[in-house]
Structures are given as structure tokens and as C-alpha cells.
Design a protein around this motif. Sequence first.
Motif, PDB file in Angstrom:
ATOM      1  N   ARG A 227      70.467  42.607 -27.476  1.00 52.88           N
ATOM      2  CA  ARG A 227      69.387  41.834 -26.951  1.00 52.88           C
ATOM      3  C   ARG A 227      68.806  40.624 -28.126  1.00 52.88           C
ATOM      4  NH1 ARG A 227      63.838  42.412 -28.132  1.00 52.88           N
ATOM      5  NH2 ARG A 227      62.526  42.172 -26.360  1.00 52.88           N
ATOM      6  N   ASP A 228      68.481  41.089 -28.914  1.00 51.05           N
ATOM      7  CA  ASP A 228      68.203  40.144 -30.318  1.00 51.05           C
ATOM      8  C   ASP A 228      68.631  40.897 -31.459  1.00 51.05           C
ATOM      9  OD1 ASP A 228      66.593  37.798 -30.835  1.00 51.05           O
ATOM     10  OD2 ASP A 228      64.710  38.779 -30.434  1.00 51.05           O
TER      11      ASP A 228
ATOM     12  N   THR B 142      73.884  35.892 -30.916  1.00 45.22           N
ATOM     13  CA  THR B 142      73.103  35.161 -30.195  1.00 45.22           C
ATOM     14  C   THR B 142      72.288  35.796 -29.197  1.00 45.22           C
ATOM     15  OG1 THR B 142      74.474  35.443 -27.839  1.00 45.22           O
ATOM     16  CG2 THR B 142      75.431  33.686 -29.639  1.00 45.22           C
ATOM     17  N   GLY B 143      71.376  35.289 -28.568  1.00 42.09           N
ATOM     18  CA  GLY B 143      70.275  35.767 -27.891  1.00 42.09           C
ATOM     19  C   GLY B 143      70.176  35.888 -26.439  1.00 42.09           C
ATOM     20  N   LEU B 144      69.030  35.533 -25.721  1.00 46.82           N
ATOM     21  CA  LEU B 144      68.954  35.654 -24.282  1.00 46.82           C
ATOM     22  C   LEU B 144      68.516  34.610 -23.480  1.00 46.82           C
ATOM     23  CD1 LEU B 144      67.944  39.409 -23.850  1.00 46.82           C
ATOM     24  CD2 LEU B 144      70.188  38.533 -23.784  1.00 46.82           C
TER      25      LEU B 144
ATOM     26  N   LEU C 237      77.839  33.574 -23.461  1.00 47.00           N
ATOM     27  CA  LEU C 237      77.700  33.673 -24.774  1.00 47.00           C
ATOM     28  C   LEU C 237      75.952  34.438 -25.113  1.00 47.00           C
ATOM     29  CD1 LEU C 237      78.371  29.919 -25.875  1.00 47.00           C
ATOM     30  CD2 LEU C 237      79.847  31.954 -25.911  1.00 47.00           C
ATOM     31  N   GLU C 238      75.411  34.709 -23.907  1.00 44.20           N
ATOM     32  CA  GLU C 238      74.354  35.423 -24.192  1.00 44.20           C
ATOM     33  C   GLU C 238      74.585  36.912 -24.610  1.00 44.20           C
ATOM     34  OE1 GLU C 238      71.227  35.260 -21.441  1.00 44.20           O
ATOM     35  OE2 GLU C 238      71.761  33.496 -20.349  1.00 44.20           O
ATOM     36  N   GLY C 239      73.711  37.425 -25.455  1.00 45.20           N
ATOM     37  CA  GLY C 239      73.481  38.704 -26.034  1.00 45.20           C
ATOM     38  C   GLY C 239      74.738  39.249 -26.562  1.00 45.20           C
TER      39      GLY C 239
ATOM     40  N   ASN D  67      66.462  34.583 -29.231  1.00 50.89           N
ATOM     41  CA  ASN D  67      67.525  33.741 -29.752  1.00 50.89           C
ATOM     42  C   ASN D  67      68.428  34.333 -30.610  1.00 50.89           C
ATOM     43  OD1 ASN D  67      66.951  31.066 -28.305  1.00 50.89           O
ATOM     44  ND2 ASN D  67      65.034  31.820 -29.182  1.00 50.89           N
ATOM     45  N   GLY D  68      68.452  35.398 -30.929  1.00 51.19           N
ATOM     46  CA  GLY D  68      69.242  36.161 -31.957  1.00 51.19           C
ATOM     47  C   GLY D  68      69.136  35.235 -33.200  1.00 51.19           C
ATOM     48  N   GLY D  69      70.237  34.579 -33.697  1.00 52.17           N
ATOM     49  CA  GLY D  69      70.062  33.528 -34.732  1.00 52.17           C
ATOM     50  C   GLY D  69      70.714  33.910 -36.047  1.00 52.17           C
ATOM     51  N   VAL D  70      71.386  35.177 -36.300  1.00 51.33           N
ATOM     52  CA  VAL D  70      71.953  35.420 -37.431  1.00 51.33           C
ATOM     53  C   VAL D  70      73.408  35.000 -37.750  1.00 51.33           C
ATOM     54  CG1 VAL D  70      72.495  37.439 -39.018  1.00 51.33           C
ATOM     55  CG2 VAL D  70      70.646  37.660 -37.269  1.00 51.33           C
ATOM     56  N   ILE D  71      73.728  34.347 -38.564  1.00 52.54           N
ATOM     57  CA  ILE D  71      75.112  33.834 -38.960  1.00 52.54           C
ATOM     58  C   ILE D  71      75.489  34.318 -40.275  1.00 52.54           C
ATOM     59  CG2 ILE D  71      75.069  31.842 -37.413  1.00 52.54           C
ATOM     60  CD1 ILE D  71      74.469  30.169 -39.625  1.00 52.54           C
ATOM     61  N   LYS D  72      76.664  34.901 -40.331  1.00 44.10           N
ATOM     62  CA  LYS D  72      77.325  35.487 -41.609  1.00 44.10           C
ATOM     63  C   LYS D  72      78.783  35.282 -41.653  1.00 44.10           C
ATOM     64  CE  LYS D  72      73.172  37.662 -43.017  1.00 44.10           C
ATOM     65  NZ  LYS D  72      72.550  37.380 -44.191  1.00 44.10           N
TER      66      LYS D  72
END
Length: 363
Positions: free
Chosen positions: A216-217, A170-172, A186-188, A154-159
Amino acid sequence: MNKKLRIAGIIAALAASAIILTSPSQSPPLPPPSQSQDESIQVLATGLKKPWAIAFSDDQIFVTEKGGNIRVIQSEVLLDEPLATIRAAKIHGGGLLGIATHPDFMNNRFLYVYYTYSENDVLWNKVLRITESNNKIQDTFTIIDKIPASQFYNGGVIKFGPDGKLYVATGLSEEFSHESQNPESLEGKILRLNDDGTIPNDNPFTNSPVLSFGHRDIQGMTWDKNGNLFASETGPTKNDEINLIRPGQNYGWPEQECGGNKKFVDPIMCYDPSIEPGGIVSYNGDDLEYEDRLIMATLRGSNLYNLEINEKELESQKSILSGLGRIRDVMQGPDGYLYVITSNTDGKGFPDKTDDKLLRILK
């Protein structure tokens, strides 16, 4: 040093009732935790449950827990009640993930969070803006929604970047999804947004939030003093990467891991076996001897690494902290010191009775 050097070691307003379950009226503090025996490390909080990310205001530290809590450390004390509890999906690779404070937080009190949720048995991610006041929730607003999600990636990092824009990793929907290669998906991706969720006019793709694709992630993002964006990214079972991010570029997943195809951007660094990188920060203070270095947390690698890196390759890597188990995130605080959270309660570690912890590195 070869770029492919392999070394041993591893995100429309919504009704608040649909998002926020609790926003306590009182926040009595817990007793302060005992201090580490190592004088270079100060323990600020213990007993955190699956913490994932850190953000700062001038007098508060915010920590997300994957189960949905936003925890607050104020005056070096962990408050008993969370700032909010978000209805996040209870899945291994998702939940409440990234958090960021607006660059003008002291005036607008805007917090941004990235989390996974379930709707009609389908998983999605969204970025939510929360207006905070005196450790209470005043308002919520959706920045971006319907980011495809999965049980694991899901990725998830926001800065917020030095340009004042919000960057979202974002992730997959599934591990080998080719939608990461589709600039319209919006994936990857790394997304670049204005602080209200609108699309900046200078993004590389017209009317699109996408900054870069083929990811990827991603687990960490940071900018150096020259404005270069670096991202740490986990591989499937190996081939973790550190990438220098350029607008509009394709980083290969799932067609490429660790370089070799001229169609894609090669990473600066590739790790085999995996060290499972977490958060990453470019240190720019003068309180510690890491100026202009990248500091990277690792989960499987169980170290905090000091990386000397340029725009082409990794020049050196040294461990500056170990013995705490899995290290999930690292940030530089307003005081110039480094802050880390451990991740021993995530189901992959071996927690002790005080895990997980928030620590400040003093030297």
C-alpha cells in the motif's frame, strides 16, 4: 506472540534544466543550533521544512524536504543554500521523498532521489540520479520514470541493499487500486534495480523490476545482519504493518490487511490503532545498546521504537525516544549513532519555532 498482535499507540537521461531549479555556487553556513538539554541527544539542524529522508556520505548528511530542497549538513552545520531544488509536486502525500547515496559515493558522487511531479495534469513519480561535487550538481540521469502517483500514497523509500542493488518502494494511483495486485504494474511494489536503472538478471519476474507486490504505502526499508529485508507500511486508518519481504511474494493490498488469507503473506506485526510508522533501520553498530534490533520512527505514535523481532513475529517493543512530536525517519550514521528527523511541519503536527530538526542519538 501472535503475528497479528495489535497494540496501542502509529521513485533515459533528462536535461538538468527540466529538473534542477537551483544549484548554488556558494553555500555559506548557518550558525550552529543550540544543543538539547538532554545530553543523550545532539541537535544538528533546526528550521527544516517538511523533511522526509536522510542519507550519508563520510562527511555529509543529506536531508530531503518535500517542497523540493536537498539540504546538506557538513561538519555538523546546516548549509544555508540547498544542494538542489527539484520541481516536485506540491501535494500532501508526495513531493521530494526518498534519498540514497551510492555504496561507492566517495568515488562516483552519485545521489539518488525519489520525487513526485506533474505532467499534463497527471501525477507521476521517478527516481533521479544526481552527480554531486563540492555541494554542486554536475549531472542528472533518470533511473526509472512513470511510476503512478497520487495526492496521498506514493511510497518513496529508496535504499541500496547489501547486494548493491537499488530498492524502490512505490505507492498507488488511488488508495484501493488493484494495480498493486498486478505484477506488470509499478503500483504498490518494491522494485529492485541495478544502480544504472537496468533490471538484475536474478529478479523473481523475468525482465521486470518488481521484487514484491501487494503493498500500500511503504515508509521504511532495512536489512538485518542476515540479509533479511523488512519494510514498515502504513494502513488506511489502522492496520499498519511490518513485513518480512521475500522475492516474488504478494502482501495482499487491497484484498488483505494484517493477514488471514492464505493467498497472501501475513505481516510480522500489525498495529491497531495506527501508529503511522515512518523510517526503519536495523542497528548493527556497537556504540549503542541496540545491536541486531530494528529501530522504527513513528509519526502518529510520536515515538522511536526499539523492536526485538525475528523472522516470524515481534517479541518486544520499547520506546527509546519521545517528546519530539512526529518522528519521520531514522538512520544509522557512519559513526555508529542513530540520526532522526522530526516531521512537525507536515501539516499534522504542532511545530515549535525551531522545527523541524535533525538529531543525533548518542546513547
